[in-house]
Design an enzyme around this catalytic site. Sequence first.
Site, mmCIF file in Angstrom:
data_model
loop_
_atom_site.group_PDB
_atom_site.id
_atom_site.type_symbol
_atom_site.label_atom_id
_atom_site.label_comp_id
_atom_site.label_asym_id
_atom_site.label_seq_id
_atom_site.Cartn_x
_atom_site.Cartn_y
_atom_site.Cartn_z
ATOM 1 N N SER A 101 0.828 -1.194 0.000
ATOM 2 C CA SER A 101 0.000 0.000 0.000
ATOM 3 C C SER A 101 0.876 1.264 0.000
ATOM 4 C CB SER A 101 -0.959 -0.044 1.197
ATOM 5 O OG SER A 101 -1.961 0.925 1.092
ATOM 6 N N ASP A 155 -8.740 -5.656 -5.302
ATOM 7 C CA ASP A 155 -8.415 -4.416 -4.601
ATOM 8 C C ASP A 155 -9.248 -3.287 -5.197
ATOM 9 O OD1 ASP A 155 -7.178 -2.132 -3.437
ATOM 10 O OD2 ASP A 155 -5.244 -3.159 -3.357
ATOM 11 N N HIS A 182 -7.868 -5.278 -0.913
ATOM 12 C CA HIS A 182 -6.646 -4.591 -0.501
ATOM 13 C C HIS A 182 -5.983 -5.275 0.685
ATOM 14 C CE1 HIS A 182 -3.837 -1.278 -0.407
ATOM 15 N NE2 HIS A 182 -4.072 -1.087 0.879
#
Length: 343
Positions: free
Chosen positions: A127, A281, A310
């Site tokens: 991320s 995601d 995610h």
Amino acid sequence: MYEIYELPSFHLDGGAVLDPARLAYRTYGELNATRTNAVLFPTWFAGDHTSNEWLIGPGKALDPRKYFIIVPNLFGNGLSSSPSNTPPPHAAADFPTITIRDNVRAQHRLVTEHFGIERLALVLGCSMGALQTYQWAVSHPNMVERALPYCGSPRTSPHNAVFIESLRAALTLDAAFDGGRYQEPPLAGIRAFARIYAGWGFSQAFYWEEAWRRLGFGSREEFVIGFWEANFIGQDANNLLAMLRTWQDADVSGTPGHDGDIEAALGSIQAKLIALPAEKDLYFPPEDEVRAVRHIPNGEVRVIPGIWGHMSGGGANPADAAFIDAAVRELLAAPSPVAVPAT
């Protein structure tokens, strides 16, 4: 347990100066005599060095018996310089904007000046850690031998930015927030923030299949409270906003010398790079990575299959954790395309 590296008079991209900037980090393993076994593993949004520990350990790809793993904490996360721990004139709501490049520049000084490391065997991250991974590979192409960004991208997309705006609104519209001058935590805003996150962090299929039961929750509401609210309720609101600004502004094309040209920035990466987007995601979708990685000479994309969205990068789902660990292991075993400088 972690250590602090102080950077006196640290100049930020936006013009402000932190004096000093404080970079919190933890290391795992020992640096070898030739300083060639170093791995850099930056943290993600609202996480800290402990958030990365699921991928570190004996028998895992990031085995501290073989590698020296450095985990620097993101500015704004409450351990490194943040609104909550910085004195005036940069305290609380007056904390300056910090970019991904600012984070990487501080980390570069830690790696080179403190540890004397000239090359990194691998940079990886999830991320916002992936944003930092891409920035490292662009800013220091001769230093990063291999890169593995997962559940991330080289710049924040417009759709991702809309998600970030919704999080910002949830926090700042709480009357208790008071422009960041709150006397008590704006808990209603933080709970709203967590509930927005709950709809984005996992996929639609995750909820259809009630996969939250695998995490020990008996109902969807129990999951939202016990997983998402619990994750954010102890966070400082100004810290969350500082990290959101860093996230929203991320873009490797702004690296000096690339003048906003994303293709040129990505084309400058020399590292062998494997990008691991998650199949479902919602804000770092695989198609974004496919679009980006085609410009990286030694890059490829492998999609993490499954419904965890995610949060495939969080290590909680064993299948996703094994997929990521296997890719790290393979990448570390592969020859580096980065030329060794002449001595």
